[in-house]
Design a protein around this motif. Structure first.
Motif, PDB file in Angstrom:
ATOM      1  N   LEU A 195       6.132  -9.069   2.949  1.00  0.00           N
ATOM      2  CA  LEU A 195       6.289  -7.743   2.331  1.00  0.00           C
ATOM      3  C   LEU A 195       5.332  -7.574   1.162  1.00  0.00           C
ATOM      4  O   LEU A 195       4.715  -6.513   1.004  1.00  0.00           O
ATOM      5  N   ARG A 196       5.196  -8.613   0.353  1.00  0.00           N
ATOM      6  CA  ARG A 196       4.280  -8.539  -0.792  1.00  0.00           C
ATOM      7  C   ARG A 196       2.843  -8.373  -0.317  1.00  0.00           C
ATOM      8  O   ARG A 196       2.096  -7.556  -0.864  1.00  0.00           O
ATOM      9  N   ARG A 197       2.448  -9.113   0.716  1.00  0.00           N
ATOM     10  CA  ARG A 197       1.087  -9.033   1.249  1.00  0.00           C
ATOM     11  C   ARG A 197       0.805  -7.637   1.795  1.00  0.00           C
ATOM     12  O   ARG A 197      -0.247  -7.048   1.511  1.00  0.00           O
ATOM     13  N   ILE A 198       1.742  -7.075   2.528  1.00  0.00           N
ATOM     14  CA  ILE A 198       1.546  -5.745   3.106  1.00  0.00           C
ATOM     15  C   ILE A 198       1.468  -4.692   2.003  1.00  0.00           C
ATOM     16  O   ILE A 198       0.588  -3.821   2.027  1.00  0.00           O
ATOM     17  N   ALA A 199       2.359  -4.759   1.026  1.00  0.00           N
ATOM     18  CA  ALA A 199       2.338  -3.790  -0.075  1.00  0.00           C
ATOM     19  C   ALA A 199       1.028  -3.885  -0.855  1.00  0.00           C
ATOM     20  O   ALA A 199       0.442  -2.861  -1.214  1.00  0.00           O
ATOM     21  N   GLU A 200       0.556  -5.098  -1.091  1.00  0.00           N
ATOM     22  CA  GLU A 200      -0.713  -5.269  -1.811  1.00  0.00           C
ATOM     23  C   GLU A 200      -1.872  -4.687  -1.018  1.00  0.00           C
ATOM     24  O   GLU A 200      -2.768  -4.074  -1.590  1.00  0.00           O
ATOM     25  N   ARG A 201      -1.854  -4.854   0.298  1.00  0.00           N
ATOM     26  CA  ARG A 201      -2.918  -4.279   1.126  1.00  0.00           C
ATOM     27  C   ARG A 201      -2.850  -2.755   1.065  1.00  0.00           C
ATOM     28  O   ARG A 201      -3.873  -2.085   0.932  1.00  0.00           O
ATOM     29  N   CYS A 202      -1.659  -2.198   1.154  1.00  0.00           N
ATOM     30  CA  CYS A 202      -1.507  -0.736   1.066  1.00  0.00           C
ATOM     31  C   CYS A 202      -2.050  -0.218  -0.254  1.00  0.00           C
ATOM     32  O   CYS A 202      -2.715   0.829  -0.289  1.00  0.00           O
ATOM     33  N   GLU A 203      -1.782  -0.937  -1.324  1.00  0.00           N
ATOM     34  CA  GLU A 203      -2.198  -0.497  -2.654  1.00  0.00           C
ATOM     35  C   GLU A 203      -3.710  -0.489  -2.825  1.00  0.00           C
ATOM     36  O   GLU A 203      -4.213   0.107  -3.777  1.00  0.00           O
ATOM     37  N   THR A 204      -4.461  -1.089  -1.901  1.00  0.00           N
ATOM     38  CA  THR A 204      -5.926  -1.045  -1.974  1.00  0.00           C
ATOM     39  C   THR A 204      -6.490   0.217  -1.325  1.00  0.00           C
ATOM     40  O   THR A 204      -7.664   0.511  -1.503  1.00  0.00           O
ATOM     41  N   LEU A 205      -5.648   0.938  -0.596  1.00  0.00           N
ATOM     42  CA  LEU A 205      -6.105   2.144   0.095  1.00  0.00           C
ATOM     43  C   LEU A 205      -6.043   3.363  -0.826  1.00  0.00           C
ATOM     44  O   LEU A 205      -5.089   3.540  -1.582  1.00  0.00           O
ATOM     45  N   GLU A 206      -7.050   4.216  -0.733  1.00  0.00           N
ATOM     46  CA  GLU A 206      -7.144   5.378  -1.617  1.00  0.00           C
ATOM     47  C   GLU A 206      -5.913   6.278  -1.535  1.00  0.00           C
ATOM     48  O   GLU A 206      -5.419   6.755  -2.559  1.00  0.00           O
ATOM     49  N   ALA A 207      -5.398   6.502  -0.358  1.00  0.00           N
ATOM     50  CA  ALA A 207      -4.241   7.397  -0.212  1.00  0.00           C
ATOM     51  C   ALA A 207      -3.034   6.866  -0.975  1.00  0.00           C
ATOM     52  O   ALA A 207      -2.316   7.636  -1.627  1.00  0.00           O
ATOM     53  N   PHE A 208      -2.810   5.573  -0.926  1.00  0.00           N
ATOM     54  CA  PHE A 208      -1.689   4.985  -1.655  1.00  0.00           C
ATOM     55  C   PHE A 208      -1.964   5.008  -3.159  1.00  0.00           C
ATOM     56  O   PHE A 208      -1.055   5.227  -3.956  1.00  0.00           O
ATOM     57  N   GLN A 209      -3.200   4.795  -3.555  1.00  0.00           N
ATOM     58  CA  GLN A 209      -3.552   4.832  -4.977  1.00  0.00           C
ATOM     59  C   GLN A 209      -3.335   6.235  -5.539  1.00  0.00           C
ATOM     60  O   GLN A 209      -2.821   6.396  -6.648  1.00  0.00           O
ATOM     61  N   ARG A 210      -3.704   7.245  -4.774  1.00  0.00           N
ATOM     62  CA  ARG A 210      -3.535   8.629  -5.233  1.00  0.00           C
ATOM     63  C   ARG A 210      -2.073   9.042  -5.284  1.00  0.00           C
ATOM     64  O   ARG A 210      -1.699   9.960  -6.026  1.00  0.00           O
ATOM     65  N   ALA A 211      -1.225   8.368  -4.501  1.00  0.00           N
ATOM     66  CA  ALA A 211       0.203   8.694  -4.464  1.00  0.00           C
ATOM     67  C   ALA A 211       1.027   7.848  -5.428  1.00  0.00           C
ATOM     68  O   ALA A 211       2.221   8.076  -5.572  1.00  0.00           O
ATOM     69  N   ALA A 212       0.398   6.921  -6.111  1.00  0.00           N
ATOM     70  CA  ALA A 212       1.117   6.028  -7.014  1.00  0.00           C
ATOM     71  C   ALA A 212       1.814   6.817  -8.126  1.00  0.00           C
ATOM     72  O   ALA A 212       1.273   7.817  -8.625  1.00  0.00           O
ATOM     73  N   PRO A 213       3.008   6.404  -8.511  1.00  0.00           N
ATOM     74  CA  PRO A 213       3.755   7.137  -9.530  1.00  0.00           C
ATOM     75  C   PRO A 213       3.003   7.321 -10.848  1.00  0.00           C
ATOM     76  O   PRO A 213       3.084   8.374 -11.463  1.00  0.00           O
ATOM     77  N   GLY A 214       2.270   6.328 -11.254  1.00  0.00           N
ATOM     78  CA  GLY A 214       1.582   6.386 -12.544  1.00  0.00           C
ATOM     79  C   GLY A 214       0.448   7.379 -12.624  1.00  0.00           C
ATOM     80  O   GLY A 214      -0.009   7.714 -13.722  1.00  0.00           O
ATOM     81  N   VAL A 215      -0.031   7.879 -11.507  1.00  0.00           N
ATOM     82  CA  VAL A 215      -1.146   8.838 -11.523  1.00  0.00           C
ATOM     83  C   VAL A 215      -0.702  10.261 -11.226  1.00  0.00           C
ATOM     84  O   VAL A 215      -1.537  11.159 -11.124  1.00  0.00           O
ATOM     85  N   GLN A 216       0.585  10.482 -11.127  1.00  0.00           N
ATOM     86  CA  GLN A 216       1.106  11.822 -10.849  1.00  0.00           C
ATOM     87  C   GLN A 216       1.063  12.658 -12.136  1.00  0.00           C
ATOM     88  O   GLN A 216       1.154  12.134 -13.238  1.00  0.00           O
ATOM     89  N   PRO A 217       0.897  13.970 -11.998  1.00  0.00           N
ATOM     90  CA  PRO A 217       0.781  14.841 -13.170  1.00  0.00           C
ATOM     91  C   PRO A 217       1.963  14.721 -14.146  1.00  0.00           C
ATOM     92  O   PRO A 217       1.768  14.886 -15.351  1.00  0.00           O
ATOM     93  N   ASP A 218       3.141  14.419 -13.643  1.00  0.00           N
ATOM     94  CA  ASP A 218       4.298  14.340 -14.537  1.00  0.00           C
ATOM     95  C   ASP A 218       4.606  12.916 -14.991  1.00  0.00           C
ATOM     96  O   ASP A 218       5.656  12.661 -15.584  1.00  0.00           O
ATOM     97  N   ALA A 219       3.673  11.982 -14.753  1.00  0.00           N
ATOM     98  CA  ALA A 219       3.896  10.592 -15.186  1.00  0.00           C
ATOM     99  C   ALA A 219       3.827  10.516 -16.696  1.00  0.00           C
ATOM    100  O   ALA A 219       3.058  11.198 -17.341  1.00  0.00           O
ATOM    101  N   ARG A 220       4.657   9.679 -17.249  1.00  0.00           N
ATOM    102  CA  ARG A 220       4.665   9.526 -18.714  1.00  0.00           C
ATOM    103  C   ARG A 220       3.731   8.445 -19.141  1.00  0.00           C
ATOM    104  O   ARG A 220       3.497   7.479 -18.621  1.00  0.00           O
TER     105      ARG A 220
END
Length: 67
Positions: free
Chosen positions: A42-67
């Motif tokens: 699970l950790r390996r798959i999540a880490e691989r997903c996090e390298t993809l642009e679509a997942f990076q753009r959807a990350a909570p920390g980059v959303q307009p309402d992130a604190r």
């Protein structure tokens, strides 16, 4: 008997809906300091997903309402 091969992602070598569901769960597990050491696949798959642009753009920390 369950298979031990997940591929690069949850179901094969391309992202799927399963990966879209996995990443937020792993994010929250890390946020609440859950021990994921027993889940290397699970950790390996999540880490691989996090390298993809679509997942990076959807990350909570980059959303307009992130604190």
């Amino acid at each position: 008997m369950p298979t031990r091969y997940a591929g690069a992602f949850c179901h094969g070598d391309a992202p799927s809906l399963a990966d879209l569901c996995l990443v937020p769960q792993v994010f929250n597990a890390k946020r609440f300091e859950c021990d994921l050491s027993g889940y290397p696949t699970l950790r390996r798959i999540a880490e691989r997903c996090e390298t993809l642009e679509a997942f990076q753009r959807a990350a909570p920390g980059v959303q307009p309402d992130a604190r």
